[in-house]
Design a protein around this motif. Structure first.
Motif, PDB file in Angstrom:
ATOM      1  N   LEU A 140       0.852  -1.185   0.000  1.00  0.00           N
ATOM      2  CA  LEU A 140       0.000   0.000   0.000  1.00  0.00           C
ATOM      3  C   LEU A 140       0.888   1.234   0.000  1.00  0.00           C
ATOM      4  N   ASP A 141       0.841   1.982  -1.091  1.00  0.00           N
ATOM      5  CA  ASP A 141       1.704   3.143  -1.307  1.00  0.00           C
ATOM      6  C   ASP A 141       0.899   4.415  -1.040  1.00  0.00           C
ATOM      7  N   THR A 142       1.276   5.158  -0.006  1.00  0.00           N
ATOM      8  CA  THR A 142       0.510   6.353   0.372  1.00  0.00           C
ATOM      9  C   THR A 142       1.144   7.648  -0.132  1.00  0.00           C
ATOM     10  N   GLY A 143       2.342   7.572  -0.696  1.00  0.00           N
ATOM     11  CA  GLY A 143       3.011   8.805  -1.113  1.00  0.00           C
ATOM     12  C   GLY A 143       3.788   8.676  -2.405  1.00  0.00           C
ATOM     13  N   ASN A 144       3.329   7.804  -3.303  1.00  0.00           N
ATOM     14  CA  ASN A 144       4.023   7.576  -4.579  1.00  0.00           C
ATOM     15  C   ASN A 144       5.486   7.196  -4.370  1.00  0.00           C
ATOM     16  N   SER A 145       5.719   6.335  -3.376  1.00  0.00           N
ATOM     17  CA  SER A 145       7.092   5.943  -3.044  1.00  0.00           C
ATOM     18  C   SER A 145       7.503   4.623  -3.680  1.00  0.00           C
ATOM     19  N   PHE A 146       6.531   3.852  -4.158  1.00  0.00           N
ATOM     20  CA  PHE A 146       6.873   2.546  -4.727  1.00  0.00           C
ATOM     21  C   PHE A 146       7.647   2.738  -6.029  1.00  0.00           C
ATOM     22  N   SER A 147       8.779   2.045  -6.147  1.00  0.00           N
ATOM     23  CA  SER A 147       9.643   2.200  -7.307  1.00  0.00           C
ATOM     24  C   SER A 147       9.987   0.840  -7.901  1.00  0.00           C
ATOM     25  N   PRO A 148       9.397   0.492  -9.037  1.00  0.00           N
ATOM     26  CA  PRO A 148       9.767  -0.767  -9.701  1.00  0.00           C
ATOM     27  C   PRO A 148      11.247  -0.801 -10.070  1.00  0.00           C
ATOM     28  N   GLN A 149      11.816   0.382 -10.370  1.00  0.00           N
ATOM     29  CA  GLN A 149      13.229   0.436 -10.727  1.00  0.00           C
ATOM     30  C   GLN A 149      14.121   0.004  -9.560  1.00  0.00           C
ATOM     31  N   ARG A 150      13.726   0.399  -8.342  1.00  0.00           N
ATOM     32  CA  ARG A 150      14.516  -0.002  -7.171  1.00  0.00           C
ATOM     33  C   ARG A 150      14.382  -1.502  -6.919  1.00  0.00           C
ATOM     34  N   ILE A 151      13.170  -2.033  -7.139  1.00  0.00           N
ATOM     35  CA  ILE A 151      12.971  -3.475  -7.000  1.00  0.00           C
ATOM     36  C   ILE A 151      13.903  -4.207  -7.970  1.00  0.00           C
ATOM     37  N   CYS A 180       0.593  -3.749  -5.936  1.00  0.00           N
ATOM     38  CA  CYS A 180       0.781  -2.390  -5.434  1.00  0.00           C
ATOM     39  C   CYS A 180      -0.518  -1.605  -5.599  1.00  0.00           C
ATOM     40  N   HIS A 181      -0.955  -0.954  -4.512  1.00  0.00           N
ATOM     41  CA  HIS A 181      -2.198  -0.189  -4.538  1.00  0.00           C
ATOM     42  C   HIS A 181      -1.920   1.175  -3.905  1.00  0.00           C
ATOM     43  N   SER A 182      -2.255   2.240  -4.612  1.00  0.00           N
ATOM     44  CA  SER A 182      -2.055   3.597  -4.084  1.00  0.00           C
ATOM     45  C   SER A 182      -3.271   4.020  -3.267  1.00  0.00           C
ATOM     46  N   PHE A 187      -9.439   6.418   4.899  1.00  0.00           N
ATOM     47  CA  PHE A 187     -10.670   5.696   4.596  1.00  0.00           C
ATOM     48  C   PHE A 187     -10.484   4.779   3.385  1.00  0.00           C
ATOM     49  N   ALA A 188      -9.706   5.240   2.405  1.00  0.00           N
ATOM     50  CA  ALA A 188      -9.393   4.394   1.254  1.00  0.00           C
ATOM     51  C   ALA A 188      -8.581   3.182   1.699  1.00  0.00           C
ATOM     52  N   MET A 189      -7.679   3.379   2.662  1.00  0.00           N
ATOM     53  CA  MET A 189      -6.896   2.272   3.167  1.00  0.00           C
ATOM     54  C   MET A 189      -7.784   1.250   3.871  1.00  0.00           C
ATOM     55  N   PHE A 190      -8.745   1.740   4.677  1.00  0.00           N
ATOM     56  CA  PHE A 190      -9.663   0.826   5.350  1.00  0.00           C
ATOM     57  C   PHE A 190     -10.453   0.005   4.337  1.00  0.00           C
TER      58      PHE A 190
END
Length: 235
Positions: A140-151, A180-182, A187-190
């Protein structure tokens, strides 16, 4: 715990009539039952033409709540349980795994705390890349931090001797295992978590592939606006 409407499929007694009755008293989820006067709710149900069915629904909700609570254990029982159930998900970071005694404990919450730019997201991404080699996981990505390039970078570092074809196969498998879900508010997280709970219940009954790890990066970004402050991305 889930919204009442998500329980209807598994528990037919929690039908639209029961949900409407609960909604008229400000109850929309299982959590709402925990803070409501159930004696008063039962009294209101008694006045309804469908009183028996409504009271059965209330009993069903209380049973669901009871099933969600673990039995009380003393210290020795907890120690024995820990010895029997040493299931870990290695992060792939030697120092972190050593500190945690093997990695992230399955079935428990692990919180990573630190100042901004201290490397928390990097730990999350490397853990994701390592766990997803063998298991499905949700990020769950809350700040556009997920990076496929880093993976891809982490996978490349740990498979330097592999052929280009083998590296590509590993990369495809890992990326396929990371869902991955932004989410940008609490409430969206819940909503996502309630849906995940429902899916896991179905998978458990059907014996399908199960998600083994959930990463929320970062929870503080979602909580701070609710509390009236601004996040410093400290956890």
């Amino acid at each position: 715990m889930a919204p009442l409407k998500n329980l209807e499929t598994e528990y037919p007694i929690i039908d639209s009539n029961f949900q409407n009755f609960c909604a008229s008293h400000g109850i929309f989820s299982v959590e709402d039952f925990l803070i409501h006067d159930l004696y008063m709710l039962a009294a209101f149900a008694e006045q309804n033409v469908s009183s028996e069915r409504l009271k059965e629904g209330i009993t069903q909700i209380l049973s669901i709540i009871d099933d969600m609570h673990q039995p009380w254990l003393n210290g020795m029982e907890l120690l024995e349980d820990a010895k029997r159930n040493k299931h870990f998900l290695p992060t792939g970071i030697q120092g972190v795994d050593l500190l945690l005694g093997g990695g992230i404990r399955v079935g428990q919450l692990t919180e990573l705390v630190g100042p901004s730019a201290s490397g928390k997201t990097q730990v999350c991404l490397q853990t994701a890349s390592n766990v997803a080699r063998n298991y499905m996981m949700l990020y769950l990505d809350t700040g556009n931090s997920f990076s496929p390039q880093r993976i891809a970078y982490f996978l490349g570092k740990t498979n330097e001797l592999a052929s280009a074809q083998a590296k590509n196969q590993i990369l495809q498998k890992v990326m396929s295992n990371i869902l991955c879900h932004s989410v940008f508010d609490i409430f969206a997280m819940f909503d996502v978590l309630h849906q995940l709970e429902s899916n896991l219940r179905c998978q458990e009954r059907g014996g399908g592939c199960r998600i083994r790890l959930l990463i929320v990066d970062s929870i503080s970004l979602l909580i701070a606006p609710v509390l009236g402050g601004t996040s410093t991305r400290g956890d």
